[in-house]
Design a protein around this motif. Sequence first.
Motif, PDB file in Angstrom:
ATOM      1  N   UNK A   4      99.417  47.779  38.565  1.00 30.00           N
ATOM      2  CA  UNK A   4     100.440  46.039  37.938  1.00 30.00           C
ATOM      3  C   UNK A   4     100.107  44.869  39.253  1.00 30.00           C
ATOM      4  N   UNK A   5      99.680  45.188  40.600  1.00 28.78           N
ATOM      5  CA  UNK A   5      99.890  43.650  41.204  1.00 28.78           C
ATOM      6  C   UNK A   5      98.186  43.187  41.395  1.00 28.78           C
ATOM      7  N   UNK A   6      97.703  44.090  40.429  1.00 29.68           N
ATOM      8  CA  UNK A   6      95.591  43.427  40.977  1.00 29.68           C
ATOM      9  C   UNK A   6      96.141  42.444  39.319  1.00 29.68           C
ATOM     10  N   UNK A   7      96.102  42.753  38.032  1.00 35.48           N
ATOM     11  CA  UNK A   7      96.926  42.691  36.686  1.00 35.48           C
ATOM     12  C   UNK A   7      97.802  41.051  37.400  1.00 35.48           C
ATOM     13  N   UNK A   8      98.410  41.080  38.423  1.00 34.27           N
ATOM     14  CA  UNK A   8      98.697  39.633  38.366  1.00 34.27           C
ATOM     15  C   UNK A   8      98.196  38.457  39.234  1.00 34.27           C
ATOM     16  N   UNK A   9      97.483  39.237  40.203  1.00 34.62           N
ATOM     17  CA  UNK A   9      96.807  38.144  40.618  1.00 34.62           C
ATOM     18  C   UNK A   9      95.841  37.207  39.175  1.00 34.62           C
ATOM     19  N   UNK A  10      94.962  38.704  38.724  1.00 38.27           N
ATOM     20  CA  UNK A  10      94.251  38.231  37.153  1.00 38.27           C
ATOM     21  C   UNK A  10      95.212  37.265  36.232  1.00 38.27           C
ATOM     22  N   UNK A  11      96.650  37.500  36.086  1.00 41.68           N
ATOM     23  CA  UNK A  11      97.216  37.064  34.742  1.00 41.68           C
ATOM     24  C   UNK A  11      97.756  35.323  34.614  1.00 41.68           C
ATOM     25  N   UNK A  12      98.175  35.216  36.528  1.00 43.43           N
ATOM     26  CA  UNK A  12      98.767  34.363  36.749  1.00 43.43           C
ATOM     27  C   UNK A  12      98.060  33.804  38.449  1.00 43.43           C
ATOM     28  N   UNK A  13      97.260  32.770  37.293  1.00 39.66           N
ATOM     29  CA  UNK A  13      96.596  32.090  38.328  1.00 39.66           C
ATOM     30  C   UNK A  13      97.155  30.986  39.234  1.00 39.66           C
ATOM     31  N   UNK A  14      98.142  30.007  38.429  1.00 41.90           N
ATOM     32  CA  UNK A  14      98.332  29.279  38.684  1.00 41.90           C
ATOM     33  C   UNK A  14      99.342  29.124  39.889  1.00 41.90           C
ATOM     34  N   UNK A  15      99.788  30.400  40.035  1.00 40.19           N
ATOM     35  CA  UNK A  15     100.335  30.678  41.829  1.00 40.19           C
ATOM     36  C   UNK A  15      99.977  32.159  42.318  1.00 40.19           C
ATOM     37  N   UNK A  16      98.624  32.821  41.889  1.00 45.75           N
ATOM     38  CA  UNK A  16      98.081  32.958  43.527  1.00 45.75           C
ATOM     39  C   UNK A  16      96.741  32.308  43.532  1.00 45.75           C
ATOM     40  N   UNK A  17      96.400  30.920  43.096  1.00 51.89           N
ATOM     41  CA  UNK A  17      94.886  30.482  42.194  1.00 51.89           C
ATOM     42  C   UNK A  17      93.997  31.383  42.884  1.00 51.89           C
ATOM     43  N   UNK A  18      92.914  31.360  43.574  1.00 49.01           N
ATOM     44  CA  UNK A  18      91.910  31.430  43.237  1.00 49.01           C
ATOM     45  C   UNK A  18      91.937  33.237  43.807  1.00 49.01           C
ATOM     46  N   UNK A  19      92.419  34.205  44.087  1.00 48.48           N
ATOM     47  CA  UNK A  19      93.114  35.090  45.103  1.00 48.48           C
ATOM     48  C   UNK A  19      92.253  36.484  44.032  1.00 48.48           C
ATOM     49  N   UNK A  20      92.120  35.804  42.231  1.00 42.10           N
ATOM     50  CA  UNK A  20      91.994  36.908  41.913  1.00 42.10           C
ATOM     51  C   UNK A  20      90.089  37.128  41.689  1.00 42.10           C
ATOM     52  N   UNK A  21      90.092  35.671  41.987  1.00 42.91           N
ATOM     53  CA  UNK A  21      88.316  35.510  42.161  1.00 42.91           C
ATOM     54  C   UNK A  21      87.793  36.321  43.251  1.00 42.91           C
ATOM     55  N   UNK A  22      88.626  36.164  44.173  1.00 44.43           N
ATOM     56  CA  UNK A  22      88.151  36.470  45.891  1.00 44.43           C
ATOM     57  C   UNK A  22      87.974  38.226  45.817  1.00 44.43           C
ATOM     58  N   UNK A  23      89.044  38.669  44.744  1.00 43.90           N
ATOM     59  CA  UNK A  23      89.559  40.231  44.397  1.00 43.90           C
ATOM     60  C   UNK A  23      87.815  40.232  44.171  1.00 43.90           C
ATOM     61  N   UNK A  24      87.580  40.512  43.207  1.00 43.21           N
ATOM     62  CA  UNK A  24      86.406  40.280  42.522  1.00 43.21           C
ATOM     63  C   UNK A  24      85.152  40.098  43.304  1.00 43.21           C
ATOM     64  N   UNK A  25      84.938  39.643  44.015  1.00 38.63           N
ATOM     65  CA  UNK A  25      83.828  39.213  45.354  1.00 38.63           C
ATOM     66  C   UNK A  25      83.467  40.135  46.190  1.00 38.63           C
ATOM     67  N   UNK A  26      85.475  40.614  46.366  1.00 37.39           N
ATOM     68  CA  UNK A  26      85.524  41.545  47.543  1.00 37.39           C
ATOM     69  C   UNK A  26      84.819  42.733  46.756  1.00 37.39           C
ATOM     70  N   UNK A  27      84.999  43.622  45.680  1.00 29.56           N
ATOM     71  CA  UNK A  27      84.559  44.247  45.329  1.00 29.56           C
ATOM     72  C   UNK A  27      82.418  44.105  44.940  1.00 29.56           C
ATOM     73  N   UNK A  28      82.510  42.752  44.982  1.00 23.54           N
ATOM     74  CA  UNK A  28      80.729  43.137  44.201  1.00 23.54           C
ATOM     75  C   UNK A  28      80.092  43.299  45.743  1.00 23.54           C
ATOM     76  N   UNK A  29      80.569  42.380  46.866  1.00 26.41           N
ATOM     77  CA  UNK A  29      80.376  42.932  48.015  1.00 26.41           C
ATOM     78  C   UNK A  29      80.690  44.572  48.166  1.00 26.41           C
ATOM     79  N   UNK A  30      80.987  44.866  48.591  1.00 26.81           N
ATOM     80  CA  UNK A  30      81.703  46.383  48.915  1.00 26.81           C
ATOM     81  C   UNK A  30      80.889  47.558  47.712  1.00 26.81           C
TER      82      UNK A  30
END
Length: 307
Positions: A115-141
């Motif tokens: 549910x915490x990952x989905x918060x990053x995805x579903x509430x971009x107004x609150x969490x800004x670009x964190x979901x995009x950063x999260x996806x970038x980390x997954x890709x890098x790793x």
Amino acid sequence: MRQIVKKGAAALAAAGDMARSQFERDHFVVEETTLYSPKLRRSRTMVFLTDLHDKEFGEGNGQLLYAIRCARPDAVLIGGDTMIAKPGKASLDVTRRLLEGLTDLGAPVFYGNGNHEQRLCQDPKTYGGLYREFRHILHECRVIYLSDRSVRFGSDMMISGIDIEPEYYRNLIPSRMRTKYLTRRLGRADASRYQILLMHSPLFFKASVGWGADLTLAGHFHGGTIRLPGVGGVMTPQFQFFLPYCAGTFERDGCCMIVGRGLGTHSVNLRFHNRPQVVVLKLEPGNAPVCDWMRCRVEGNQIGNFV
């Protein structure tokens, strides 16, 4: 005088309980489960992690990474909630360090959302670009991200991850999730292969079995925070009391669910008789009983001391 003694004893007991809780939060255990299925063609070892919530065991989670390396896994499965997604407190620093450390193992890492990952995805107004950063980390790793997605692992296994919508986290009636919810998001399960499903909440085991999951891996309830002998978990992080499926191994219609106690905490920073946990899965071909539970193989902060 008697009242002073009573108050002093109560204060000492409370201090002792808090010290015990802190000890438990800082000392994880590795526990091993052996599972059997005629669908499996060869033996495999997998490590299951869930609910880290920004916790670090040693610098850069070095103790945790060492324990995982000692298990020599063929794959690492992450069940979600690696970070804490709270307004003004969300960070991906621990998540990044852990995933970078896992890349050195040489084993694939599969990541399902909590549910915490989905918060990053579903509430971009609150969490800004964190979901995009999260996806970038997954890709890098080079992490295999299972957001409503299934992938083959070898010729005999399928690993899937389901995103559970917020309404299901708020609603505690397991029957509200139907099998068709999983089919709509994942398609049909592959009955010819051993099907693993990363499904963060364990409440919906019946739906996952109906869908076709041979093994469901869940977490979310942090083991019930406080565990009592003969009772199990007392309280979830959402202040729900004495819910079933807080932790452990469960069977239904020949299928298995393992609910991890998780590794971290948030909001309710308490553990009692409820050590953080790394689950090692030994998957074996055969027709033996579905699950064979063995406890406490390695003590996390005393790596090398086997119990």
